[in-house]
Design a protein around this motif. Structure first.
Motif, PDB file in Angstrom:
ATOM      1  N   SER A   9       0.811  -1.194   0.000  1.00  0.00           N
ATOM      2  CA  SER A   9       0.000   0.000   0.000  1.00  0.00           C
ATOM      3  C   SER A   9       0.852   1.254   0.000  1.00  0.00           C
ATOM      4  O   SER A   9       0.355   2.356  -0.140  1.00  0.00           O
ATOM      5  CB  SER A   9      -0.906   0.008   1.238  1.00  0.00           C
ATOM      6  OG  SER A   9      -0.115  -0.083   2.412  1.00  0.00           O
ATOM      7  N   CYS A  23      -5.178  -3.602   5.892  1.00  0.00           N
ATOM      8  CA  CYS A  23      -6.318  -3.514   4.974  1.00  0.00           C
ATOM      9  C   CYS A  23      -7.405  -4.468   5.441  1.00  0.00           C
ATOM     10  O   CYS A  23      -7.154  -5.652   5.630  1.00  0.00           O
ATOM     11  CB  CYS A  23      -5.897  -3.866   3.560  1.00  0.00           C
ATOM     12  SG  CYS A  23      -7.276  -3.864   2.405  1.00  0.00           S
ATOM     13  N   ILE A 124      -7.356  -0.024   0.655  1.00  0.00           N
ATOM     14  CA  ILE A 124      -7.851  -0.867  -0.435  1.00  0.00           C
ATOM     15  C   ILE A 124      -7.609  -0.222  -1.788  1.00  0.00           C
ATOM     16  O   ILE A 124      -7.383  -0.903  -2.791  1.00  0.00           O
ATOM     17  CB  ILE A 124      -9.356  -1.194  -0.255  1.00  0.00           C
ATOM     18  CG1 ILE A 124      -9.805  -2.264  -1.254  1.00  0.00           C
ATOM     19  CG2 ILE A 124     -10.215   0.051  -0.427  1.00  0.00           C
ATOM     20  CD1 ILE A 124      -9.131  -3.585  -1.076  1.00  0.00           C
TER      21      ILE A 124
END
Length: 573
Positions: A9, A23, A124
């Protein structure tokens, strides 16, 4: 359970300590609820064996009730002899300690209402962007090898509107199954043997000679066109003693070539085109009969050879070979099924029209006669009728086909994209009244336009950002995506893999279309509430960069959803 493609991420710059964000998706949250329950039960001395292997969480209709809700406590309370709310409190205490979970409330008789931390939801976007085309793919069907047969229209005329529905739904289902890890071969069964071919041949000959259509013959401009083409390709054929065979062979070849071209224009291509005639030529009907004899399911009566399908619930036994020695269509069905199974498919899936509902019992009994388990090895899907409307009235029959509306008529009327989307958008077991006026509108009333416009709008925004020299960068602060509209968008993006998995398991590709429409609506609401690009000389902030990640993630998911339906994602509209 679906699996998200793992992705960082946050990029790791040289000398920089990587930042790890937790996440939380519906799937991972459901796992966390089970893990928390297991830990809570162990500490409280309760039997952990009552917990299910899997559970699920749902988004509550009222956002004030949290991001997700679980009814696990209600499911297991009676088994451990404790009140549901007491069980819920035990689980909630453990769940509040989970990274990414901001809070857990116990509501009503024992529901768990769960709120997530902003960064747990926001990350996400990075995962979606990193996964790209693969986002939504999962392994829920891994290990399954399926043969998916659909359309299989007889080669005696163009593909009509009923078969067109299966072309759209079948192709979308194949894509969804593959995205869920299944090994799928799509197949078109070409009925080029039997009485209907005799009638087709006689109709071509009559048209070529300028004679009336014979009894039980086929009519329409396409018959005349085919007959003329055969004569043009074979001058003098009408005087040849082999005229009937030439018209049979060439007519079938021309008709099937046209069928394949029509399907290709609709974006449908099959892995295998299987000829019924090959079953006869290769002796596969005799082989299937012998296999059934070896199973002890064949008997002779009235000069004919029968299969005792009543042993497995069929309403009557079925003839395989008639008293005159001719094979029945059912015998070819048996040989074709056996052929698929011998090619290594563990599940044979056949899509049929509403008029074939009575076919299910005999086919399931046939599979059992071969020694297979119909529940495991055979699946028959039945689709309902399609009615085309214009100005509220039924569309007239095709000028060329004469008796029905064709695939080419539909594509000409509304285009391949709209046609595919419209036919795949509804559950196959429901009749469709397809309004051609609606599906050509360039407005939000038209579902495919609504979804494609959202994708186009996103593409325009990203082009504008590039022209302004603005970039989302290599990473972003996921906690900045905390606006309610951002949260709605991100949670919807997180659900896509589960939607794909459900569409595959339930054989319902329409779930993808409905999801895409919901996502488009959620994006439009996000766009109206959350400014992404700066106005005038305003500074482009970290929040704007984070929102660009969410925008790009939405673009990815819309493209993937449309791709599963075989519909294009236009950059401009």
């Amino acid at each position: 359970m679906s699996r998200l493609v793992d992705a960082p991420s946050r990029a790791e710059a040289p000398g920089e300590r990587p930042v790890t964000m937790a996440c939380v998706t519906p799937e991972t949250l459901a796992d966390k609820v089970l893990t928390a329950a297991d830990a809570a039960f162990s500490t409280a001395g309760l039997d952990t064996g009552v917990l299910p292997e899997t559970t699920s969480v749902e988004r509550p209709r009222n956002p004030e009730h949290g991001d997700y809700a679980s009814n696990l406590s209600l499911q297991v309370a009676k088994r451990v002899g404790r009140p549901p709310r007491e069980v819920a409190e035990l689980i909630a205490a453990r769940l509040r300690e989970v990274p990414g979970v901001a809070g857990v409330d116990v509501a009503g008789p024992g529901f768990l209402n769960i709120r997530l931390a902003a960064d747990a939801t926001g990350v996400i976007a990075g995962q979606v962007v990193a996964a790209g085309d693969a986002y939504g793919h999962n392994d829920s069907m891994a290990g399954h090898r399926l043969n998916l047969e659909f359309v299989s229209a007889n080669p005696v005329g163009p593909v009509h509107i009923g078969s067109v529905r299966w072309a759209a739904v079948g192709d979308a289902l194949a894509r969804v199954l593959r995205a869920s890890g299944a090994d799928v071969a799509t197949e078109y069964y070409f009925n080029d043997a039997g009485v209907q071919i005799d009638h087709f041949t006689a109709s071509l000959l009559a048209a070529a000679k300028g004679e009336p259509t014979p009894e039980n013959g086929y009519v329409g401009g396409y018959i005349t066109d085919l007959a003329r083409q055969v004569v043009a390709d074979h001058p003098g054929v009408l005087e040849s003693p082999d005229a009937s065979e030439v018209f049979r062979t060439e007519g079938i070849a021309l008709m099937f070539a046209e069928i394949r071209e029509s399907l290709a224009r609709f974006g449908v291509h099959f892995d295998v085109y299987f000829n019924e005639k090959d079953l006869h030529d290769r002796g596969e009907l005799d082989a299937a009969l012998q296999r059934l004899r070896d199973q002890g399911r064949v008997f002779e009566a009235d000069g004919a050879t029968w299969l005792r399908t009543t042993d497995f619930g069929d309403d009557k036994d079925r003839v395989l070979r008639k008293s005159d020695g001719q094979w029945t269509y059912f015998a070819a069905d048996c040989a074709y099924y056996l052929d698929k199974r011998q090619r290594g498919f563990d599940r044979v899936v056949i899509m049929l029209g509403a008029d074939h509902h009575g076919y299910i019992g005999r086919m399931r009994a046939m599979a059992a006669c071969f020694g297979d388990d119909p529940q495991t090895h055979l699946e028959i899907l039945i689709g309902q009728m399609v009615n085309l409307l214009r100005d509220g009235e039924p569309v007239k029959m095709s000028k060329r086909a004469g008796t029905f509306v064709t695939l080419d008529d539909l594509v000409e009327a509304i285009g391949a994209d709209a046609g595919r989307y419209a036919l795949a958008r509804y559950s196959s077991d429901s009749t469709i009244d397809l309004d051609l006026d609606l599906w050509t509108k360039a407005s939000s009333e038209n579902p495919v336009y609504y979804v494609q416009y959202a994708y186009s709008r996103i593409s325009s925004l990203l082009r504008n950002a590039a022209e302004l020299g603005l970039s989302r960068g290599d990473d972003y602060d996921a906690s900045l995506l905390s606006h309610p509209r951002e949260s709605d968008l991100l949670k919807q993006l997180a659900e896509f893999p589960a939607v794909v998995a459900a569409a595959a398991e339930l054989r319902e590709p329409h779930r993808i279309a409905r999801y895409a429409e919901d996502l488009a609506g959620t994006y439009h609401r996000f766009y109206e509430a959350c400014r992404v690009l700066p106005r005038g000389d305003d500074e482009f902030t970290a929040t704007g960069a984070a929102r660009l990640w969410a925008v790009e993630a939405t673009r990815v998911v819309l493209a993937n959803a449309l791709g599963l339906l075989g519909v294009s994602a236009p950059e401009k509209m």
